[in-house]
Scaffold this active site. Structure first.
Site, PDB file in Angstrom:
ATOM      1  N   ARG A 136       1.281  -1.443  -0.083  1.00  0.00           N
ATOM      2  CA  ARG A 136      -0.192  -0.089   0.311  1.00  0.00           C
ATOM      3  C   ARG A 136       0.733   1.037  -0.193  1.00  0.00           C
ATOM      4  O   ARG A 136       1.828   0.824   0.333  1.00  0.00           O
ATOM      5  CB  ARG A 136      -1.261   0.428   1.555  1.00  0.00           C
ATOM      6  CG  ARG A 136      -1.790  -1.306   0.983  1.00  0.00           C
ATOM      7  CD  ARG A 136      -2.592  -1.017   2.449  1.00  0.00           C
ATOM      8  NE  ARG A 136      -3.666  -2.309   2.768  1.00  0.00           N
ATOM      9  CZ  ARG A 136      -2.840  -3.569   3.686  1.00  0.00           C
ATOM     10  NH1 ARG A 136      -1.676  -3.480   3.809  1.00  0.00           N
ATOM     11  NH2 ARG A 136      -4.057  -3.911   3.329  1.00  0.00           N
ATOM     12  N   LYS A 159      -1.450  -1.743   7.344  1.00  0.00           N
ATOM     13  CA  LYS A 159      -3.121  -1.559   7.771  1.00  0.00           C
ATOM     14  C   LYS A 159      -3.381  -2.663   8.855  1.00  0.00           C
ATOM     15  O   LYS A 159      -3.300  -3.385   8.783  1.00  0.00           O
ATOM     16  CB  LYS A 159      -3.581  -1.840   6.305  1.00  0.00           C
ATOM     17  CG  LYS A 159      -4.867  -1.626   6.781  1.00  0.00           C
ATOM     18  CD  LYS A 159      -6.168  -1.319   5.428  1.00  0.00           C
ATOM     19  CE  LYS A 159      -7.673  -0.701   5.827  1.00  0.00           C
ATOM     20  NZ  LYS A 159      -8.214  -1.206   4.408  1.00  0.00           N
ATOM     21  N   HIS A 217      -1.825   3.192  -6.315  1.00  0.00           N
ATOM     22  CA  HIS A 217      -2.826   1.643  -5.392  1.00  0.00           C
ATOM     23  C   HIS A 217      -2.883   0.645  -6.783  1.00  0.00           C
ATOM     24  O   HIS A 217      -3.120  -0.162  -7.067  1.00  0.00           O
ATOM     25  CB  HIS A 217      -4.348   2.510  -4.965  1.00  0.00           C
ATOM     26  CG  HIS A 217      -4.363   0.771  -4.184  1.00  0.00           C
ATOM     27  ND1 HIS A 217      -4.673   0.758  -3.084  1.00  0.00           N
ATOM     28  CD2 HIS A 217      -5.191  -0.175  -3.791  1.00  0.00           C
ATOM     29  CE1 HIS A 217      -4.987  -0.219  -2.773  1.00  0.00           C
ATOM     30  NE2 HIS A 217      -5.669  -0.731  -3.776  1.00  0.00           N
ATOM     31  N   ARG A 220      -0.675  -2.104  -6.943  1.00  0.00           N
ATOM     32  CA  ARG A 220      -0.525  -2.847  -6.236  1.00  0.00           C
ATOM     33  C   ARG A 220      -1.591  -3.846  -6.481  1.00  0.00           C
ATOM     34  O   ARG A 220      -1.860  -4.888  -6.380  1.00  0.00           O
ATOM     35  CB  ARG A 220      -1.326  -2.588  -4.876  1.00  0.00           C
ATOM     36  CG  ARG A 220      -1.630  -3.507  -3.359  1.00  0.00           C
ATOM     37  CD  ARG A 220      -2.078  -2.781  -2.474  1.00  0.00           C
ATOM     38  NE  ARG A 220      -3.225  -3.247  -1.753  1.00  0.00           N
ATOM     39  CZ  ARG A 220      -2.147  -4.460  -0.549  1.00  0.00           C
ATOM     40  NH1 ARG A 220      -1.284  -3.906  -0.944  1.00  0.00           N
ATOM     41  NH2 ARG A 220      -3.619  -4.943   0.206  1.00  0.00           N
ATOM     42  N   HIS A 243      -3.687  -9.146   3.173  1.00  0.00           N
ATOM     43  CA  HIS A 243      -5.090  -9.093   3.396  1.00  0.00           C
ATOM     44  C   HIS A 243      -5.568  -9.737   4.670  1.00  0.00           C
ATOM     45  O   HIS A 243      -5.615 -11.056   4.648  1.00  0.00           O
ATOM     46  CB  HIS A 243      -6.240  -9.968   2.727  1.00  0.00           C
ATOM     47  CG  HIS A 243      -5.776  -9.133   0.776  1.00  0.00           C
ATOM     48  ND1 HIS A 243      -5.983  -9.109  -0.130  1.00  0.00           N
ATOM     49  CD2 HIS A 243      -5.491  -6.980   0.776  1.00  0.00           C
ATOM     50  CE1 HIS A 243      -6.400  -8.388  -1.150  1.00  0.00           C
ATOM     51  NE2 HIS A 243      -5.726  -7.299  -0.047  1.00  0.00           N
ATOM     52  N   TYR A 252      -9.899 -11.064  -7.325  1.00  0.00           N
ATOM     53  CA  TYR A 252      -8.379 -11.581  -8.310  1.00  0.00           C
ATOM     54  C   TYR A 252      -8.677 -12.617  -8.664  1.00  0.00           C
ATOM     55  O   TYR A 252      -8.519 -13.452  -9.902  1.00  0.00           O
ATOM     56  CB  TYR A 252      -7.291 -11.359  -7.742  1.00  0.00           C
ATOM     57  CG  TYR A 252      -7.206 -10.220  -7.384  1.00  0.00           C
ATOM     58  CD1 TYR A 252      -7.020  -9.008  -7.985  1.00  0.00           C
ATOM     59  CD2 TYR A 252      -6.496  -9.933  -5.694  1.00  0.00           C
ATOM     60  CE1 TYR A 252      -6.165  -7.305  -7.418  1.00  0.00           C
ATOM     61  CE2 TYR A 252      -6.417  -8.572  -5.276  1.00  0.00           C
ATOM     62  CZ  TYR A 252      -6.436  -7.641  -5.789  1.00  0.00           C
ATOM     63  OH  TYR A 252      -5.591  -6.064  -5.730  1.00  0.00           O
TER      64      TYR A 252
END
Length: 275
Positions: A136, A159, A217, A220, A243, A252
């Site tokens: 990120r 995150k 982004h 990414r 994630h 994806y």
């Protein structure tokens, strides 16, 4: 504010200890509804609530409001403020494939960067790094020199405060080293502007826009897409991206299916037959 709503806000603030941002979102959503309808939420029927929420045309915004309402009524039911278990269905949002760039598109853009200047070396290294690591932009800009150990990247400011280790291609490491060797001022963070200050998100956005026409982004997404179409396991990609849930990574799989279909259409002899 009704007594039930006040009790709910106290519950999410103290018992559940949610962040100030989350509590504020619940509070603003639910108070706005009570003020609009001039009645305590717990006394309202489903039709009244849905009519009040119908002003929100954006489905994502509507679903956020519904999430707040559902959380409130669930709290009321469990605490016996209400005898009925009320739950509203979320509005369906069409799944959009994330925008991404191919390796060739990124490489062509990288070749256009003038690496005879310090800023050119930095821009080249930054774009290459984002594509090679899938970080990120916030994680990228928080990096320090000690966070790169050999061919491994230690992401400390992830995150959700979840640290992770990510392997990174040698070519990206070399690009960073070339950039750092030309850096006149030694700084705490790897990425800096021409003044030697920490590079801002806005500056990073301008860099990727200048050469690629996209936000950081998208790189990414491009990283994840390259891995998926290359045959990487979905759970491995989840780990690399950081994630929390596999559901986030599953978007994806649509790209994977699309790639498989295109492969069959190009390679299988029956796909070439004319009907």
């Amino acid at each position: 504010m009704s007594n039930e709503l006040e009790a709910f806000i106290e519950y999410v603030s103290i018992i559940k200890a949610l962040s100030k941002k989350s509590v504020g979102a619940y509070k603003s959503d639910l108070i706005a509804l009570e003020e609009t309808l001039h009645k305590p939420l717990i006394t309202l029927d489903s039709n009244s609530l849905l009519n009040a929420l119908s002003i929100y045309k954006n489905k994502r915004t509507l679903n956020r409001k519904l999430s707040s309402v559902n959380a409130f009524f669930d709290f009321c039911y469990k605490n016996q403020f209400s005898t009925e278990k009320t739950k509203f269905k979320f509005s369906k949002i069409p799944k959009l494939l994330p925008k991404f760039l191919s390796y060739e598109e990124i490489q062509n853009s990288l070749n256009q960067i003038d690496r005879s200047t310090f800023l050119g070396l930095r821009d080249y290294a930054l774009i290459l790094f984002l594509y090679a690591s899938g970080t990120r932009i916030s994680e990228c800009l928080a990096l320090r020199r000690e966070d790169i150990d050999g061919e491994w990247l230690h992401i400390r400011h992830a995150k959700g405060e979840k640290e992770r280790m990510v392997p990174i291609a040698k070519v990206a490491i070399m690009a960073i080293e070339n950039y750092l060797n030309e850096k006149k001022k030694d700084t705490l963070f790897i990425w800096s502007n021409y003044k030697g200050e920490k590079l801002s998100r806005i500056s990073a956005y301008k860099i990727t826009q200048k050469y690629l026409g996209v936000s950081p982004h998208v790189l990414r997404h491009s990283y994840a897409t390259s891995l998926i179409t290359g045959g990487a396991d979905l759970r491995v990609v989840q780990e690399l991206l950081g994630h929390a849930s596999l559901l986030t990574t599953q978007i994806y799989t649509h790209i994977q299916k699309q790639n498989l279909k295109e492969t069959v259409q190009v390679c299988h002899p029956m796909s070439k037959e004319q009907k």
